[in-house]
Design a protein around this motif. Sequence first.
Motif, PDB file in Angstrom:
ATOM      1  N   LEU A 260       1.900 -23.206  -3.048  1.00 20.63           N
ATOM      2  CA  LEU A 260       1.756 -23.150  -4.498  1.00 20.63           C
ATOM      3  C   LEU A 260       2.949 -23.798  -5.198  1.00 20.63           C
ATOM      4  O   LEU A 260       4.106 -23.500  -4.898  1.00 20.63           O
ATOM      5  CB  LEU A 260       1.640 -21.689  -4.942  1.00 20.63           C
ATOM      6  CG  LEU A 260       1.481 -21.451  -6.449  1.00 20.63           C
ATOM      7  CD1 LEU A 260       0.163 -22.030  -6.948  1.00 20.63           C
ATOM      8  CD2 LEU A 260       1.577 -19.963  -6.770  1.00 20.63           C
TER       9      LEU A 260
ATOM     10  N   LEU B 157      -0.568 -34.072   0.115  1.00 24.60           N
ATOM     11  CA  LEU B 157      -1.864 -33.882  -0.527  1.00 24.60           C
ATOM     12  C   LEU B 157      -1.678 -32.890  -1.667  1.00 24.60           C
ATOM     13  O   LEU B 157      -1.230 -31.768  -1.450  1.00 24.60           O
ATOM     14  CB  LEU B 157      -2.878 -33.346   0.485  1.00 24.60           C
ATOM     15  CG  LEU B 157      -4.283 -33.076  -0.048  1.00 24.60           C
ATOM     16  CD1 LEU B 157      -4.978 -34.382  -0.421  1.00 24.60           C
ATOM     17  CD2 LEU B 157      -5.115 -32.311   0.990  1.00 24.60           C
TER      18      LEU B 157
ATOM     19  N   LEU C 205      -3.360 -30.613  -4.495  1.00 24.52           N
ATOM     20  CA  LEU C 205      -4.639 -29.945  -4.756  1.00 24.52           C
ATOM     21  C   LEU C 205      -4.550 -29.154  -6.049  1.00 24.52           C
ATOM     22  O   LEU C 205      -3.582 -28.421  -6.269  1.00 24.52           O
ATOM     23  CB  LEU C 205      -4.973 -28.976  -3.624  1.00 24.52           C
ATOM     24  CG  LEU C 205      -5.249 -29.574  -2.245  1.00 24.52           C
ATOM     25  CD1 LEU C 205      -5.044 -28.526  -1.158  1.00 24.52           C
ATOM     26  CD2 LEU C 205      -6.666 -30.121  -2.180  1.00 24.52           C
TER      27      LEU C 205
ATOM     28  N   GLN D 292      -4.156 -23.708 -10.801  1.00 30.73           N
ATOM     29  CA  GLN D 292      -2.979 -23.784  -9.943  1.00 30.73           C
ATOM     30  C   GLN D 292      -2.913 -25.143  -9.263  1.00 30.73           C
ATOM     31  O   GLN D 292      -3.936 -25.745  -8.973  1.00 30.73           O
ATOM     32  CB  GLN D 292      -3.039 -22.665  -8.906  1.00 30.73           C
ATOM     33  CG  GLN D 292      -3.080 -21.288  -9.565  1.00 30.73           C
ATOM     34  CD  GLN D 292      -3.338 -20.165  -8.596  1.00 30.73           C
ATOM     35  OE1 GLN D 292      -3.152 -20.318  -7.403  1.00 30.73           O
ATOM     36  NE2 GLN D 292      -3.765 -19.028  -9.109  1.00 30.73           N
TER      37      GLN D 292
ATOM     38  N   GLY E  87      -1.114 -30.404   8.860  1.00 31.92           N
ATOM     39  CA  GLY E  87      -0.920 -29.313   9.797  1.00 31.92           C
ATOM     40  C   GLY E  87      -0.414 -28.023   9.181  1.00 31.92           C
ATOM     41  O   GLY E  87      -0.109 -27.071   9.903  1.00 31.92           O
ATOM     42  N   GLU E  88      -0.338 -27.986   7.859  1.00 34.53           N
ATOM     43  CA  GLU E  88       0.165 -26.800   7.181  1.00 34.53           C
ATOM     44  C   GLU E  88      -0.841 -26.334   6.125  1.00 34.53           C
ATOM     45  O   GLU E  88      -1.751 -27.071   5.742  1.00 34.53           O
ATOM     46  CB  GLU E  88       1.506 -27.084   6.508  1.00 34.53           C
ATOM     47  CG  GLU E  88       2.598 -27.507   7.468  1.00 34.53           C
ATOM     48  CD  GLU E  88       2.963 -26.414   8.453  1.00 34.53           C
ATOM     49  OE1 GLU E  88       3.284 -26.743   9.619  1.00 34.53           O
ATOM     50  OE2 GLU E  88       2.889 -25.211   8.087  1.00 34.53           O
ATOM     51  N   GLY E  89      -0.650 -25.097   5.661  1.00 36.67           N
ATOM     52  CA  GLY E  89      -1.485 -24.612   4.581  1.00 36.67           C
ATOM     53  C   GLY E  89      -0.946 -25.059   3.234  1.00 36.67           C
ATOM     54  O   GLY E  89       0.209 -25.494   3.132  1.00 36.67           O
ATOM     55  N   PRO E  90      -1.755 -24.975   2.187  1.00 41.57           N
ATOM     56  CA  PRO E  90      -1.286 -25.348   0.850  1.00 41.57           C
ATOM     57  C   PRO E  90      -0.142 -24.441   0.399  1.00 41.57           C
ATOM     58  O   PRO E  90      -0.140 -23.244   0.678  1.00 41.57           O
ATOM     59  CB  PRO E  90      -2.521 -25.136  -0.032  1.00 41.57           C
ATOM     60  CG  PRO E  90      -3.686 -25.136   0.900  1.00 41.57           C
ATOM     61  CD  PRO E  90      -3.163 -24.574   2.182  1.00 41.57           C
TER      62      PRO E  90
ATOM     63  N   GLY F 122      -1.616 -19.327   5.116  1.00 45.15           N
ATOM     64  CA  GLY F 122      -1.131 -19.537   6.467  1.00 45.15           C
ATOM     65  C   GLY F 122      -1.294 -20.998   6.854  1.00 45.15           C
ATOM     66  O   GLY F 122      -1.842 -21.792   6.086  1.00 45.15           O
TER      67      GLY F 122
ATOM     68  N   GLN G 184      -8.175 -40.296  -5.882  1.00 37.97           N
ATOM     69  CA  GLN G 184      -8.284 -39.639  -4.582  1.00 37.97           C
ATOM     70  C   GLN G 184      -7.116 -40.043  -3.680  1.00 37.97           C
ATOM     71  O   GLN G 184      -6.629 -39.238  -2.892  1.00 37.97           O
ATOM     72  CB  GLN G 184      -9.604 -40.028  -3.931  1.00 37.97           C
ATOM     73  CG  GLN G 184      -9.971 -39.165  -2.733  1.00 37.97           C
ATOM     74  CD  GLN G 184     -11.355 -39.477  -2.223  1.00 37.97           C
ATOM     75  OE1 GLN G 184     -12.117 -40.237  -2.838  1.00 37.97           O
ATOM     76  NE2 GLN G 184     -11.716 -38.913  -1.092  1.00 37.97           N
TER      77      GLN G 184
ATOM     78  N   TYR H  20      -1.281 -27.029  -5.871  1.00 36.86           N
ATOM     79  CA  TYR H  20      -0.721 -26.823  -4.544  1.00 36.86           C
ATOM     80  C   TYR H  20      -0.370 -28.174  -3.939  1.00 36.86           C
ATOM     81  O   TYR H  20      -0.959 -29.204  -4.273  1.00 36.86           O
ATOM     82  CB  TYR H  20      -1.745 -26.152  -3.616  1.00 36.86           C
ATOM     83  CG  TYR H  20      -2.024 -24.702  -3.898  1.00 36.86           C
ATOM     84  CD1 TYR H  20      -2.909 -24.329  -4.912  1.00 36.86           C
ATOM     85  CD2 TYR H  20      -1.425 -23.700  -3.154  1.00 36.86           C
ATOM     86  CE1 TYR H  20      -3.177 -22.998  -5.173  1.00 36.86           C
ATOM     87  CE2 TYR H  20      -1.682 -22.364  -3.400  1.00 36.86           C
ATOM     88  CZ  TYR H  20      -2.560 -22.021  -4.403  1.00 36.86           C
ATOM     89  OH  TYR H  20      -2.812 -20.703  -4.665  1.00 36.86           O
TER      90      TYR H  20
ATOM     91  N   GLY I 186     -10.886 -30.537  -0.047  1.00 36.86           N
ATOM     92  CA  GLY I 186     -10.119 -29.366  -0.427  1.00 36.86           C
ATOM     93  C   GLY I 186     -10.713 -28.130   0.241  1.00 36.86           C
ATOM     94  O   GLY I 186     -11.853 -28.141   0.683  1.00 36.86           O
TER      95      GLY I 186
ATOM     96  N   PHE J 110     -11.223 -25.239  -5.335  1.00 35.06           N
ATOM     97  CA  PHE J 110     -10.326 -26.373  -5.151  1.00 35.06           C
ATOM     98  C   PHE J 110     -11.009 -27.697  -5.474  1.00 35.06           C
ATOM     99  O   PHE J 110     -12.209 -27.870  -5.246  1.00 35.06           O
ATOM    100  CB  PHE J 110      -9.844 -26.458  -3.703  1.00 35.06           C
ATOM    101  CG  PHE J 110      -8.750 -25.490  -3.354  1.00 35.06           C
ATOM    102  CD1 PHE J 110      -9.049 -24.221  -2.900  1.00 35.06           C
ATOM    103  CD2 PHE J 110      -7.412 -25.867  -3.466  1.00 35.06           C
ATOM    104  CE1 PHE J 110      -8.045 -23.331  -2.564  1.00 35.06           C
ATOM    105  CE2 PHE J 110      -6.397 -24.979  -3.132  1.00 35.06           C
ATOM    106  CZ  PHE J 110      -6.710 -23.718  -2.685  1.00 35.06           C
ATOM    107  N   GLY J 111     -10.202 -28.635  -5.971  1.00 36.52           N
ATOM    108  CA  GLY J 111     -10.629 -30.022  -6.003  1.00 36.52           C
ATOM    109  C   GLY J 111     -10.472 -30.629  -4.613  1.00 36.52           C
ATOM    110  O   GLY J 111      -9.963 -29.983  -3.700  1.00 36.52           O
ATOM    111  N   LYS J 112     -10.883 -31.888  -4.469  1.00 37.16           N
ATOM    112  CA  LYS J 112     -10.812 -32.526  -3.153  1.00 37.16           C
ATOM    113  C   LYS J 112      -9.411 -33.015  -2.821  1.00 37.16           C
ATOM    114  O   LYS J 112      -9.136 -33.358  -1.670  1.00 37.16           O
ATOM    115  CB  LYS J 112     -11.797 -33.693  -3.074  1.00 37.16           C
ATOM    116  CG  LYS J 112     -13.243 -33.252  -3.047  1.00 37.16           C
ATOM    117  CD  LYS J 112     -14.177 -34.431  -2.797  1.00 37.16           C
ATOM    118  CE  LYS J 112     -15.609 -33.935  -2.698  1.00 37.16           C
ATOM    119  NZ  LYS J 112     -16.551 -35.043  -2.417  1.00 37.16           N
TER     120      LYS J 112
ATOM    121  N   GLN K  21       0.005 -29.787   0.005  1.00 37.39           N
ATOM    122  CA  GLN K  21      -0.278 -29.506   1.404  1.00 37.39           C
ATOM    123  C   GLN K  21       0.205 -30.656   2.263  1.00 37.39           C
ATOM    124  O   GLN K  21      -0.105 -31.817   1.984  1.00 37.39           O
ATOM    125  CB  GLN K  21      -1.784 -29.284   1.604  1.00 37.39           C
ATOM    126  CG  GLN K  21      -2.174 -28.856   2.999  1.00 37.39           C
ATOM    127  CD  GLN K  21      -3.664 -28.580   3.134  1.00 37.39           C
ATOM    128  OE1 GLN K  21      -4.474 -29.094   2.380  1.00 37.39           O
ATOM    129  NE2 GLN K  21      -4.046 -27.754   4.102  1.00 37.39           N
TER     130      GLN K  21
END
Lengths: 113, 112
Positions: free
Chosen positions: A45, A86, A88, A33, A40-43, B104, A9, A35, B42, A103-105, A37
Amino acid sequence: TQLLEQSPQFLSIQEGENLTVYCNSSSVFSSLQWYRQEPGEGPVLLVTVVTGGEVKKLKRLTFQFGDARKDSSLHITAAQPGDTGLYLCAGQNYGGSQGNLIFGKGTKLSVKP
Amino acid sequence: GAGVSQSPRYKVAKRGQDVALRCDPISGHVSLFWYQQALGQGPEFLTYFQNEAQLDKSGLPSDRFFAERPEGSVSTLKIQRTQKEDSAVYLCASSTSFHEQYFGPGTRLTVT
């Protein structure tokens, strides 16, 4: 219910070390897939693996999809501080109206200079 | 080209208030997804649109959550009578195929 378990983790390493992150499930996925992250941002790819046993390389990152399409791993060689983030994994199934990611954690990686 | 944009980026709501979160997908992307990401977790799937049709809303946690995409482009996620447990980051993603979803930056909702 399909679940994805990621380990470890949390991971804190020194620059230059190698590491592996694991993503495991009891369910089969059509694709998996990875990702990354940042706060403050999205994942974002990194890679998609579709075929059982598939290995993909992205510079210092190596991704593997298990033969049975139930698990995957991400290996980073000679980690750098810029790899901090992070990570994912997400499984996906196709067909019908599906397409959502499970998604995993996540694995929180910190690479210290 | 422009990516997926979301607004507002941050929202603070008092418990019981209604909120509306907006998602502008990448132009031409047919599929649009909403996810909820709790702190340290997640993302979890909420709902999925193909054009204006909501094909899957199985992830919406209660009937207080409602999403729409009336013209097959911009989407709005509405939460009525917000509760503290609704506090999370709400992510929107769009795609042209099942393989790649572009996310986003998310809207961080805090319910006080």
